[in-house]
Design an enzyme around this catalytic site. Structure first.
Site, PDB file in Angstrom:
ATOM      1  N   ASN A  43      33.277  80.636  37.553  1.00 33.83           N
ATOM      2  CA  ASN A  43      33.131  81.353  36.278  1.00 33.83           C
ATOM      3  C   ASN A  43      34.222  82.415  36.231  1.00 33.83           C
ATOM      4  O   ASN A  43      34.115  83.446  36.888  1.00 33.83           O
ATOM      5  CB  ASN A  43      31.733  81.982  36.220  1.00 33.83           C
ATOM      6  CG  ASN A  43      31.536  82.829  34.972  1.00 33.83           C
ATOM      7  OD1 ASN A  43      32.388  82.854  34.083  1.00 33.83           O
ATOM      8  ND2 ASN A  43      30.419  83.541  34.906  1.00 33.83           N
ATOM      9  N   LYS A  85      34.986  84.319  33.909  1.00 30.51           N
ATOM     10  CA  LYS A  85      34.611  85.457  33.060  1.00 30.51           C
ATOM     11  C   LYS A  85      35.793  85.809  32.136  1.00 30.51           C
ATOM     12  O   LYS A  85      36.523  84.917  31.733  1.00 30.51           O
ATOM     13  CB  LYS A  85      34.142  86.643  33.918  1.00 30.51           C
ATOM     14  CG  LYS A  85      33.033  86.202  34.896  1.00 30.51           C
ATOM     15  CD  LYS A  85      32.302  87.323  35.556  1.00 30.51           C
ATOM     16  CE  LYS A  85      31.240  86.750  36.489  1.00 30.51           C
ATOM     17  NZ  LYS A  85      30.430  87.775  37.123  1.00 30.51           N
ATOM     18  N   HIS A 140      24.103  83.584  31.053  1.00 29.66           N
ATOM     19  CA  HIS A 140      24.579  84.407  32.167  1.00 29.66           C
ATOM     20  C   HIS A 140      24.019  85.824  32.018  1.00 29.66           C
ATOM     21  O   HIS A 140      23.862  86.316  30.895  1.00 29.66           O
ATOM     22  CB  HIS A 140      26.112  84.433  32.182  1.00 29.66           C
ATOM     23  CG  HIS A 140      26.653  85.039  33.437  1.00 29.66           C
ATOM     24  ND1 HIS A 140      26.748  86.400  33.614  1.00 29.66           N
ATOM     25  CD2 HIS A 140      27.096  84.471  34.587  1.00 29.66           C
ATOM     26  CE1 HIS A 140      27.231  86.635  34.838  1.00 29.66           C
ATOM     27  NE2 HIS A 140      27.454  85.484  35.439  1.00 29.66           N
ATOM     28  N   GLU A 174      25.354  88.571  32.280  1.00 28.38           N
ATOM     29  CA  GLU A 174      26.211  89.467  31.483  1.00 28.38           C
ATOM     30  C   GLU A 174      25.994  89.235  29.986  1.00 28.38           C
ATOM     31  O   GLU A 174      26.106  90.168  29.191  1.00 28.38           O
ATOM     32  CB  GLU A 174      27.686  89.266  31.887  1.00 28.38           C
ATOM     33  CG  GLU A 174      27.967  89.886  33.252  1.00 28.38           C
ATOM     34  CD  GLU A 174      28.993  89.160  34.097  1.00 28.38           C
ATOM     35  OE1 GLU A 174      29.790  88.382  33.557  1.00 28.38           O
ATOM     36  OE2 GLU A 174      28.983  89.373  35.333  1.00 28.38           O
ATOM     37  N   GLU A 206      21.113  83.613  39.923  1.00 29.67           N
ATOM     38  CA  GLU A 206      22.090  84.681  40.140  1.00 29.67           C
ATOM     39  C   GLU A 206      21.382  86.032  40.108  1.00 29.67           C
ATOM     40  O   GLU A 206      21.186  86.605  39.026  1.00 29.67           O
ATOM     41  CB  GLU A 206      23.161  84.657  39.042  1.00 29.67           C
ATOM     42  CG  GLU A 206      24.006  83.409  39.028  1.00 29.67           C
ATOM     43  CD  GLU A 206      25.404  83.683  38.452  1.00 29.67           C
ATOM     44  OE1 GLU A 206      26.369  83.354  39.146  1.00 29.67           O
ATOM     45  OE2 GLU A 206      25.517  84.240  37.348  1.00 29.67           O
ATOM     46  N   GLY A 232      29.109  90.619  41.483  1.00 29.56           N
ATOM     47  CA  GLY A 232      30.252  91.532  41.451  1.00 29.56           C
ATOM     48  C   GLY A 232      30.082  92.765  42.323  1.00 29.56           C
ATOM     49  O   GLY A 232      30.838  93.723  42.203  1.00 29.56           O
ATOM     50  N   SER A 258      28.382  87.188  44.452  1.00 31.38           N
ATOM     51  CA  SER A 258      29.217  87.550  45.607  1.00 31.38           C
ATOM     52  C   SER A 258      29.381  86.418  46.626  1.00 31.38           C
ATOM     53  O   SER A 258      29.402  86.663  47.830  1.00 31.38           O
ATOM     54  CB  SER A 258      28.684  88.820  46.279  1.00 31.38           C
ATOM     55  OG  SER A 258      28.771  89.917  45.381  1.00 31.38           O
TER      56      SER A 258
HETATM   57  P1  13P Z   1      30.655  87.297  41.590  1.00 34.78           P
HETATM   58  O1  13P Z   1      30.919  86.064  42.432  1.00 34.78           O
HETATM   59  O2  13P Z   1      31.900  88.030  41.213  1.00 34.78           O
HETATM   60  O3  13P Z   1      29.605  88.162  42.209  1.00 34.78           O
HETATM   61  O4  13P Z   1      30.054  86.761  40.205  1.00 34.78           O
HETATM   62  C1  13P Z   1      29.002  85.861  40.223  1.00 34.78           C
HETATM   63  C2  13P Z   1      28.763  85.369  38.839  1.00 34.78           C
HETATM   64  O5  13P Z   1      28.333  86.099  37.989  1.00 34.78           O
HETATM   65  C3  13P Z   1      29.096  83.978  38.555  1.00 34.78           C
HETATM   66  O6  13P Z   1      28.608  83.580  37.329  1.00 34.78           O
END
Ligand code: 13P
Length: 255
Positions: free
Chosen positions: A9, A11, A96, A98, A168, A174, A214
């Protein structure tokens, strides 16, 4: 035996030029003998067409990071499932954390998108996961159960087998603080039990459940080889060819 699925992803990262750079890098660093592991790249909308084009002839599939549940019309800023398919997407990330956190997406709203994606022939990667506060309140099970029930409402067993769920935990995204393999496995087992309750054991056994939060080259193998962890949804570590290819390698290597 479920196949492993590794999705990146991206982002809101990588412009046009950087997209080309990253995919070129992946072409060089990933061993294309994937042993059945599925690899999906999910760049921003503006890079999807380019990504599909330059990933031709590679084992990389392409996915969007979001979509709306209408085919067309006055929905400024939105993208339809048909548009995603038209630029070569086979997958789409939905719900997601976010999107939930910054754009107010709810389980009900996400459920409409999941149904539409399935009806259009896109494979949704549907995200669920608790916040740190919810984990500390010991309500992870309730939160994840409510989310899974909500996003899968009125979806048939036949369709559930087609989609991918991604667990997740929000506190692991992150932050550099991944769930331990045991913590991940525990929630994946819980989700699979819930799926068995809703759709029967045979269907539940076939649903792919990814872990995200992560995931890095050095923790991927331990997470990926938990019995109920069927892959990874990778954020930060998918933005560099060497770290993403190392994660793919961890999924393909026999353990
Ligand atoms: P990170 O791997 O940066 O923690 O992000 C995970 C994520 O949100 C994947 O969709």
């Amino acid at each position: 035996m479920r196949t492993k699925v590794i999705a990146g992803n991206w982002k809101m990262n990588k412009d046009f030029r950087q997209t080309e750079e990253l995919i070129d890098g992946l072409k060089k660093s990933v061993n294309f003998d994937l042993q059945g592991v599925r690899v999906i790249l999910c760049p921003p909308f503006t890079s999807l067409e380019l990504a599909s084009r330059i990933a031709k002839g590679t084992p990389f599939a392409i996915g969007g990071q979001n979509m709306y549940f209408e085919d067309e019309g006055a929905f400024t800023g939105e993208v339809s499932p048909g548009m995603l398919k038209g630029v070569g997407c086979q997958y789409v990330i939905l719900g997601h954390s976010e999107r939930r956190q910054y754009f107010g997406e709810t389980d009900e709203f996400i459920n409409r998108k999941v149904k539409k994606a399935l009806a259009t022939g896109l494979i949704p990667i549907v995200c669920v996961g608790e916040t740190l506060q919810q984990r500390e309140q010991n309500i992870t099970e309730q939160v994840v159960t409510t989310q899974v029930r909500g996003v899968l409402k009125d979806i048939s067993a036949e369709n559930v087998e087609k989609l991918i769920l991604a667990y997740e935990p929000v506190w692991a995204i992150g932050t550099g603080r991944n769930a331990t393999p045991q913590q991940a496995e525990e929630v994946h087992v819980l989700i699979r039990k819930l799926l068995a309750e809703l759709y029967g054991a045979a269907t539940a056994e076939r649903v792919i459940i990814q872990y995200g939060g992560s995931v890095k080259a050095d923790n991927a193998a331990d997470l990926l080889w938990q019995p109920n962890v069927d892959g990874a949804l990778v954020g930060g570590a998918c933005l560099k060819a060497d770290s993403f290819s190392a994660i793919i390698e961890a999924a393909t290597a026999k353990k």
